[in-house]
Design an enzyme around this catalytic site. Structure first.
Site, PDB file in Angstrom:
ATOM      1  N   HIS A 115      -1.399  -0.229  -9.624  1.00 18.43           N
ATOM      2  CA  HIS A 115      -1.942  -1.180  -8.648  1.00 18.43           C
ATOM      3  C   HIS A 115      -2.478  -2.448  -9.343  1.00 18.43           C
ATOM      4  O   HIS A 115      -3.670  -2.756  -9.257  1.00 18.43           O
ATOM      5  CB  HIS A 115      -3.042  -0.510  -7.796  1.00 18.43           C
ATOM      6  CG  HIS A 115      -3.223  -1.163  -6.450  1.00 18.43           C
ATOM      7  ND1 HIS A 115      -3.584  -0.474  -5.321  1.00 18.43           N
ATOM      8  CD2 HIS A 115      -3.102  -2.454  -6.057  1.00 18.43           C
ATOM      9  CE1 HIS A 115      -3.684  -1.308  -4.294  1.00 18.43           C
ATOM     10  NE2 HIS A 115      -3.388  -2.524  -4.731  1.00 18.43           N
ATOM     11  N   ARG A 172       0.857  -1.178   0.000  1.00 22.98           N
ATOM     12  CA  ARG A 172       0.000   0.000   0.000  1.00 22.98           C
ATOM     13  C   ARG A 172       0.897   1.232   0.000  1.00 22.98           C
ATOM     14  O   ARG A 172       1.928   1.255   0.699  1.00 22.98           O
ATOM     15  CB  ARG A 172      -0.905   0.041   1.245  1.00 22.98           C
ATOM     16  CG  ARG A 172      -2.048  -0.948   1.249  1.00 22.98           C
ATOM     17  CD  ARG A 172      -3.101  -0.663   0.172  1.00 22.98           C
ATOM     18  NE  ARG A 172      -4.206  -1.622   0.193  1.00 22.98           N
ATOM     19  CZ  ARG A 172      -4.234  -2.766  -0.484  1.00 22.98           C
ATOM     20  NH1 ARG A 172      -3.215  -3.114  -1.252  1.00 22.98           N
ATOM     21  NH2 ARG A 172      -5.283  -3.570  -0.407  1.00 22.98           N
ATOM     22  N   GLU A 179      -4.579   7.060  -4.867  1.00 26.17           N
ATOM     23  CA  GLU A 179      -4.776   6.431  -6.179  1.00 26.17           C
ATOM     24  C   GLU A 179      -6.132   6.833  -6.726  1.00 26.17           C
ATOM     25  O   GLU A 179      -7.073   6.949  -5.956  1.00 26.17           O
ATOM     26  CB  GLU A 179      -4.698   4.900  -6.038  1.00 26.17           C
ATOM     27  CG  GLU A 179      -3.311   4.452  -5.587  1.00 26.17           C
ATOM     28  CD  GLU A 179      -3.206   2.963  -5.309  1.00 26.17           C
ATOM     29  OE1 GLU A 179      -4.202   2.248  -5.492  1.00 26.17           O
ATOM     30  OE2 GLU A 179      -2.129   2.519  -4.907  1.00 26.17           O
TER      31      GLU A 179
END
Ligand code: GLV
Ligand code: GLV
Length: 322
Positions: A287, A239, A268
């Site tokens: 991601h 993360r 994000e």
């Protein structure tokens, strides 16, 4: 008796949802790539018996306290830092996630990002596409070796263990840091436990795989980057908020470390103007750690199974063990 109602916050492959369709009415947000707006999520939560959520949805106290029928939230991710577990417990809501099914795919991506960073794969590809290749050169786009180097894994869960296996195939020396020691991995894979500071100073590649918790928030800060070798690469597949991004930018631009590979960001989607995305020695990905078609479909199916089980008053397959 009317069937329970389940809302899915992204458009998912219908074929993966069969186990759920048999026991519930389902509806989904209309887009694959755009998140369901908060207002819509609140409206849906207020009437749903189950929610299938994405890591981009904030499942917080405000949402859960206005969800009188809600019994289960299944998050399409192994991480669940977007979910307030305390609030879920208080409201008697089961939270599920998708461990195991994504372990190998995520380890593949972590190793790919490590290799891409070391051998400058993306930079080299962009360089040709930008029309720069006029001749072969002895040190043209020369990068760092991976084989026989030291890998430091921070967060030795199942993905860390799967990454260590890949590294062993490249004859890497593998250190790991974790809250608890992993005697089985030490015995079977020949990995070595190291204190955080020791791992930082000795590793050529540092891969972050730890979940985001109050303890791991910004654990990769100025001090951590200063301890790394100036030839080291920092890779993050967990993360973004485990990293102080200003400190990372500073470390990469002042040569305190050689470069970084980032699959995750503290906010994000990251903007193309974000300073970290402008650097040639920082490889950036949106991601996609678990994003193989097969694995993502397995994750969707597991979420559907979990919700169906809870709605039928049975044990979920993969509840969050908090
Ligand atoms: C992805 O980041 C996940 O937690 O599955
Ligand atoms: C590289 O391609 C070489 O032949 O050395």
């Amino acid at each position: 008796m009317t069937k329970p109602y389940v809302y899915i916050t992204r458009k998912l492959d219908e074929t993966t949802l069969t186990p759920l369709k048999e026991v519930a009415h389902i509806d989904m947000w209309t887009s694959e790539d755009e998140p369901c707006p908060r207002e819509e999520l609140e409206k849906q939560a207020a009437q749903a018996d189950g929610l299938l959520t994405m890591l981009s949805d904030q499942v917080d106290e405000a949402l859960l306290s206005n969800a009188p029928n809600l019994k289960v939230v299944a998050n399409l991710a192994v991480g669940y830092d977007n979910i307030d577990l305390k609030a879920a417990k208080k409201h008697g809501i089961t939270v599920c996630h998708t461990p195991d099914v994504l372990t190998e795919s995520t380890a593949d991506l972590a190793f790919a990002l490590l290799m891409a960073s070391a051998r400058r794969i993306v930079e080299a590809s962009d360089w040709i596409k930008d029309g720069n290749w006029t001749g072969w050169g002895p040190l043209l786009l020369a990068g760092a070796d991976v084989h026989h180097k030291t890998l430091g894994i921070v967060g030795m869960g199942s993905i860390g263990t799967a990454l260590a296996k890949r590294a062993k195939g490249f004859d890497m020396n593998v250190l790991y840091h974790n809250r608890s020691r992993k005697p089985k991995a030490e015995a079977q894979l020949g990995v070595t436990y190291a204190a955080f500071d020791e791992l930082l100073t000795q590793s050529d590649f540092i891969v972050c795989l730890t979940p985001l918790t109050p303890e791991t928030k910004e654990m990769f800060n100025k001090k951590a980057f200063e301890q790394m070798k100036n030839t080291a690469y920092f890779i993050n597949v967990s993360r973004g908020q485990t990293v102080d991004e200003d400190a990372l930018y500073d470390a990469v631009t002042t040569g305190k470390i050689a470069g970084a590979g980032l699959d995750v960001f503290s906010r994000e989607p990251v903007s193309p103007d974000h300073p970290l995305t402008t650097l040639p020695n920082v490889t950036v990905l949106p991601h996609i750690g678990s994003a193989s078609v097969e694995t993502r479909k397995n994750m969707m199916h597991l979420c559907a199974e979990n919700i169906a089980l809870v709605l039928q008053d049975q044990q979920a397959k993969t509840p969050v063990q908090a």
